[in-house]
Design a protein around this motif. Sequence first.
Motif, PDB file in Angstrom:
ATOM      1  N   LYS A 145      65.225  25.351   6.716  1.00 46.45           N
ATOM      2  CA  LYS A 145      65.153  25.298   5.260  1.00 46.45           C
ATOM      3  C   LYS A 145      63.813  24.710   4.840  1.00 46.45           C
ATOM      4  O   LYS A 145      63.476  23.596   5.233  1.00 46.45           O
ATOM      5  CB  LYS A 145      66.306  24.455   4.691  1.00 46.45           C
ATOM      6  N   TYR A 162      75.156  26.799   7.186  1.00 47.91           N
ATOM      7  CA  TYR A 162      74.476  27.686   6.245  1.00 47.91           C
ATOM      8  C   TYR A 162      75.392  28.063   5.082  1.00 47.91           C
ATOM      9  O   TYR A 162      75.003  28.021   3.915  1.00 47.91           O
ATOM     10  CB  TYR A 162      74.013  28.943   6.969  1.00 47.91           C
ATOM     11  N   GLU A 165      76.147  25.242   2.471  1.00 51.02           N
ATOM     12  CA  GLU A 165      75.083  24.809   1.578  1.00 51.02           C
ATOM     13  C   GLU A 165      75.077  25.659   0.317  1.00 51.02           C
ATOM     14  O   GLU A 165      75.514  26.797   0.282  1.00 51.02           O
ATOM     15  CB  GLU A 165      73.722  24.934   2.263  1.00 51.02           C
ATOM     16  N   ASN A 167      72.997  27.557  -0.983  1.00 55.01           N
ATOM     17  CA  ASN A 167      71.737  28.272  -0.796  1.00 55.01           C
ATOM     18  C   ASN A 167      71.765  29.686  -1.368  1.00 55.01           C
ATOM     19  O   ASN A 167      70.847  30.445  -1.192  1.00 55.01           O
ATOM     20  CB  ASN A 167      71.374  28.321   0.690  1.00 55.01           C
TER      21      ASN A 167
END
Length: 335
Positions: A145, A162, A165, A167
């Motif tokens: 990241k 992943y 998160e 994101n």
Amino acid sequence: TEPTAGRVQLYGRVASLLEVGTGFHPELTGRENIYLNGAILGMKRTEIERKFDEIVAFAEIERFLDTPVKRYSSGMYMRLAFAVAAHLEPEILIVDEVLAVGDAAFQKKCLSKMGAVAVEGRTVLFVSHNLAAVRALCKRGILIKKGIIEVDSDVETAINCYLSEDNLSEAAIVWDADTAPQSAEIRFAKGYVLNDSGEFASQVDHRSEFFIVVEYEVLKPIRNLRVGFFLQTIDGTPICGSNDPDAWSTIVRDPGYYVSSCKFPGYTLNAGAYVVSFGSDRPPSDEPLVTTPVCLSFNVEVMEGHGSFNRVLPGVIRPRLNWNIQRTTSALSKS
């Protein structure tokens, strides 16, 4: 992009697939580029000749072997590039997101070949947001990241970190003029998901229709412009793609601002998290004008179960199907 800091220690011969066209000379034929790449990797001509027929068969470009690669489609280019990189026996094979340009059958073929390379004791560095492919191929996962390694562990732990998160975007994204995905012909402006009331929605009722919408600006007159999206589950399982059918009628779109909307009827998707990316091209060419990474995410909630026990059904689709039940006196048969 030049690296800012750090170092890499390599032990062995490296082959890489970082973007379409890397390592090929456009004026040379497919045949000549196979030998050129082998020479760059430090192989002798006899070694290349021993692998030559396997490379050509894997790439499926026999008819175009003596055509300059500048006349290849992006898919043909990538098939040959992967075949060369995988078959010339590098100790380290680096593969970025480039396999996205291939069709589904060839992607499966490539994943199988990378698995075979890894089993032989060589190293495969696979960079991808396709979590299904990562899970199928890899045992070790590294989550990076902003240039910093956040997780270095087994692949399941890395994938779970992943996904946990924040994101991914919510159900709407707005690009500014400078950073928007764009080409000389088109610039994306907004993408979003709407519910059946026309409101931005990160949660969708599985019974109700919803819309995937993209707004864009046409910068100069363009014929055959096609705009579409790709929908997948959050772990990378493909669901569907769709695009504006007007492109096939060879109309010209003049400069201006456009909104393209696609309606999903109710009872289409099952409960789960889904992500969307957008793209545009000009058929019949398969060369993309603009593509985006995954930029939208939304959840589908099942608001009614199946049958009198309200059970949740498995799978990624949740169609409302009609059954016909008849009592018969004997088995039905087709003659």
